[in-house]
Scaffold this motif. Structure first.
Motif, PDB file in Angstrom:
ATOM      1  N   CYS A   1       0.826  -1.211   0.000  1.00 45.58           N
ATOM      2  CA  CYS A   1       0.000   0.000   0.000  1.00 45.58           C
ATOM      3  C   CYS A   1       0.867   1.271   0.000  1.00 45.58           C
ATOM      4  O   CYS A   1       1.764   1.411   0.817  1.00 45.58           O
ATOM      5  CB  CYS A   1      -0.908  -0.011   1.237  1.00 45.58           C
ATOM      6  SG  CYS A   1      -2.074   1.354   1.239  1.00 45.58           S
TER       7      CYS A   1
ATOM      8  N   CYS B   1      -3.796   0.644  -1.578  1.00 45.01           N
ATOM      9  CA  CYS B   1      -4.189  -0.722  -1.978  1.00 45.01           C
ATOM     10  C   CYS B   1      -5.699  -0.916  -2.012  1.00 45.01           C
ATOM     11  O   CYS B   1      -6.188  -1.832  -2.675  1.00 45.01           O
ATOM     12  CB  CYS B   1      -3.554  -1.742  -1.032  1.00 45.01           C
ATOM     13  SG  CYS B   1      -4.251  -1.743   0.637  1.00 45.01           S
ATOM     14  N   GLN B   2      -6.440  -0.090  -1.272  1.00 47.16           N
ATOM     15  CA  GLN B   2      -7.918  -0.186  -1.190  1.00 47.16           C
ATOM     16  C   GLN B   2      -8.402  -1.521  -0.628  1.00 47.16           C
ATOM     17  O   GLN B   2      -9.574  -1.862  -0.800  1.00 47.16           O
ATOM     18  CB  GLN B   2      -8.580   0.058  -2.571  1.00 47.16           C
ATOM     19  CG  GLN B   2      -8.278   1.417  -3.157  1.00 47.16           C
ATOM     20  CD  GLN B   2      -8.780   2.555  -2.288  1.00 47.16           C
ATOM     21  OE1 GLN B   2      -9.842   2.487  -1.706  1.00 47.16           O
ATOM     22  NE2 GLN B   2      -8.005   3.618  -2.174  1.00 47.16           N
TER      23      GLN B   2
ATOM     24  N   CYS C   1      -6.912  -2.944   5.256  1.00 48.18           N
ATOM     25  CA  CYS C   1      -5.714  -2.102   5.369  1.00 48.18           C
ATOM     26  C   CYS C   1      -5.992  -0.887   6.263  1.00 48.18           C
ATOM     27  O   CYS C   1      -6.939  -0.149   6.008  1.00 48.18           O
ATOM     28  CB  CYS C   1      -5.277  -1.632   3.986  1.00 48.18           C
ATOM     29  SG  CYS C   1      -3.943  -0.424   4.049  1.00 48.18           S
TER      30      CYS C   1
ATOM     31  N   GLN D   1      -4.494   1.848   6.374  1.00 51.05           N
ATOM     32  CA  GLN D   1      -4.263   3.139   5.701  1.00 51.05           C
ATOM     33  C   GLN D   1      -5.424   3.522   4.784  1.00 51.05           C
ATOM     34  O   GLN D   1      -5.511   4.664   4.339  1.00 51.05           O
ATOM     35  CB  GLN D   1      -2.999   3.070   4.834  1.00 51.05           C
ATOM     36  CG  GLN D   1      -1.719   2.931   5.621  1.00 51.05           C
ATOM     37  CD  GLN D   1      -0.533   3.354   4.780  1.00 51.05           C
ATOM     38  OE1 GLN D   1      -0.212   4.527   4.692  1.00 51.05           O
ATOM     39  NE2 GLN D   1       0.103   2.388   4.150  1.00 51.05           N
ATOM     40  N   CYS D   2      -6.265   2.564   4.446  1.00 50.11           N
ATOM     41  CA  CYS D   2      -7.246   2.803   3.392  1.00 50.11           C
ATOM     42  C   CYS D   2      -8.694   2.963   3.861  1.00 50.11           C
ATOM     43  O   CYS D   2      -9.553   3.271   3.059  1.00 50.11           O
ATOM     44  CB  CYS D   2      -7.184   1.662   2.373  1.00 50.11           C
ATOM     45  SG  CYS D   2      -5.675   1.713   1.406  1.00 50.11           S
TER      46      CYS D   2
HETATM   47 ZN    ZN Z   1      -3.974   0.222   1.802  1.00 50.95          ZN
END
Ligand code: ZN
Ligand code: ZN
Length: 389
Positions: free
Chosen positions: A37, A62-63, A67, A69-70
């Motif tokens: 990601c 990365c979606q 995750c 972060q997403c």
């Molecule tokens: Zn991600």
């Protein structure tokens, strides 16, 4: 180093080497997505900041829904969409927890058990709400599955967001729930347990369940969470949060990961240190089966009720603070177009194509993915007619 992607990049290869043959394909995919990601393999864009005279690389995310972060952007999008279904009444959060004795079974047969959990909990809550001592109408539910406790242990439970009221059987009136109260949790717990048992009896695993689980109290909570707007903001993080956010990772040291969590009983902040391998195992056990729908809509929120739901939104009296129109995204500079150092707008230079995806080496053989209703009579809320649209 203090984020999940770094932990996966550093300790993932050893983990895969050790558990490769028995790892689920879905776990390997989640690891690969999180490791890559916002890094070069996913491609992105190159910008130039004239102020700092430097090039800035912005990589794609990365979606993947696991995750850390997403999740935030997806949460915001979901929240905006849900505003159009929000009712101007108080909301409740009802939580159903799978008893500990059933967790082993759930872990081995996730799709089936999670589906039974959703179906039976939603049915129990709707059935009880039809009782005139509680709501006396068809309620609406938005449910989300979570499989973790705050210390990352396996603890499957469902959160349902429910407006305080329902539509009467003739479809002509709105029946408000009593102030600050939706249903009693004891009869709800009993009803839920009975429905779950009946559903499990139809499976081949029923005999594996210890008899005692059908005679104990199942944990169900119900709390008032305020207006629809507050309630949706309350639920959104449950929907898009993953088992652990990067902010909670405190340190990675001597092959051990320390993260903080809130003790669910004392509400105090606590710290847990785990060997990196055990940390990865705990995180991955919360990977949902591929394609599994973790947010579900029942009753008034199911698609067949949409016309009535829109009618209700127009008709129900608005609270003192008017319901704002769904937020329209305000145009703003894309964050990747501003220099992270000086904040100046940057010039786009070029697009970076994704590098060829290189999955972690495959193992030789992969496993398949596999209390009684109170006798007291509650006053029935005043029914109010719904005018024709
Ligand atoms: Zn991600
Ligand atoms: Zn700059």
């Amino acid at each position: 180093m203090s984020d999940l992607a770094e932990i996966f990049r550093r300790y993932g290869p050893a983990y895969r080497a050790k558990y490769g043959p028995s790892m689920l394909p879905s776990h390997r995919q989640v690891m690969a997505a999180i490791e890559q990601c916002r890094t070069r393999p996913l491609g992105g864009h190159v910008y130039y900041c004239p102020g700092c005279e430097q090039y800035v690389y912005s990589y794609h995310s990365c979606q993947n829904r696991h995750c850390p972060q997403c999740g935030h952007e997806a949460g915001q999008r979901w929240l905006e969409k849900q505003q159009q279904f929000r009712l101007p009444v108080p909301y409740f959060m009802v939580t159903f927890t799978l008893p500990q004795q059933l967790r082993g079974l759930a872990r081995s047969h996730q799709k089936t058990i999670y589906n039974i959990l959703f179906r039976t909990a939603a049915a129990a809550l709707q059935e009880l709400a039809w009782d005139e001592r509680f709501v006396g109408g068809q309620i609406g539910l938005v449910g989300v599955l979570q499989t973790w406790a705050r210390d990352l242990s396996y603890h499957p439970h469902l959160h349902f967001l429910v407006p305080g009221g329902g539509v009467t059987a003739d479809g002509q009136s709105w029946q408000s729930a009593r102030q600050g109260f939706l249903v009693h949790v004891r009869p709800l717990s009993t009803l839920f347990r009975g429905k779950f048992r009946a559903a499990l009896e139809k499976t081949e695993w029923y005999e594996q369940v210890p008899e005692g689980v059908w005679h104990q109290d199942w944990v169900v909570h119900c709390e008032n969470v305020g207006s629809g707007e507050a309630a949706l903001k309350y639920l959104a993080p449950y929907i898009f949060r993953v088992a652990l956010s990067n902010r909670r990772i405190v340190k990675v040291d001597h092959d051990e990961v320390t993260f903080r969590y809130q003790d669910s009983h004392t509400k105090k902040r606590r710290y847990l240190t785990l060997p990196a391998e055990e940390f990865i195992r705990r995180f991955l056990q919360h990977t949902l089966p591929k394609g599994f729908v973790k947010v579900r809509y029942y009753g008034l929120f199911s698609p067949s009720y949409r016309p009535l739901l829109h009618q209700l939104r127009l008709w129900l009296p608005q609270p003192q603070s008017p319901v704002a129109a769904p937020a329209t995204p305000t145009p703003s500079a894309h964050p990747s177009c501003r220099c992270p150092t000086c904040g100046q707008p940057m010039q786009w230079v070029k697009k970076l194509k994704p590098c060829r995806y290189r999955a972690p080496p495959r193992p030789p053989a992969a496993a398949s993915d596999n209390p009684a209703v109170p006798t007291r009579s509650w006053p029935v809320a005043q029914a109010q007619p719904i005018p024709a649209a």
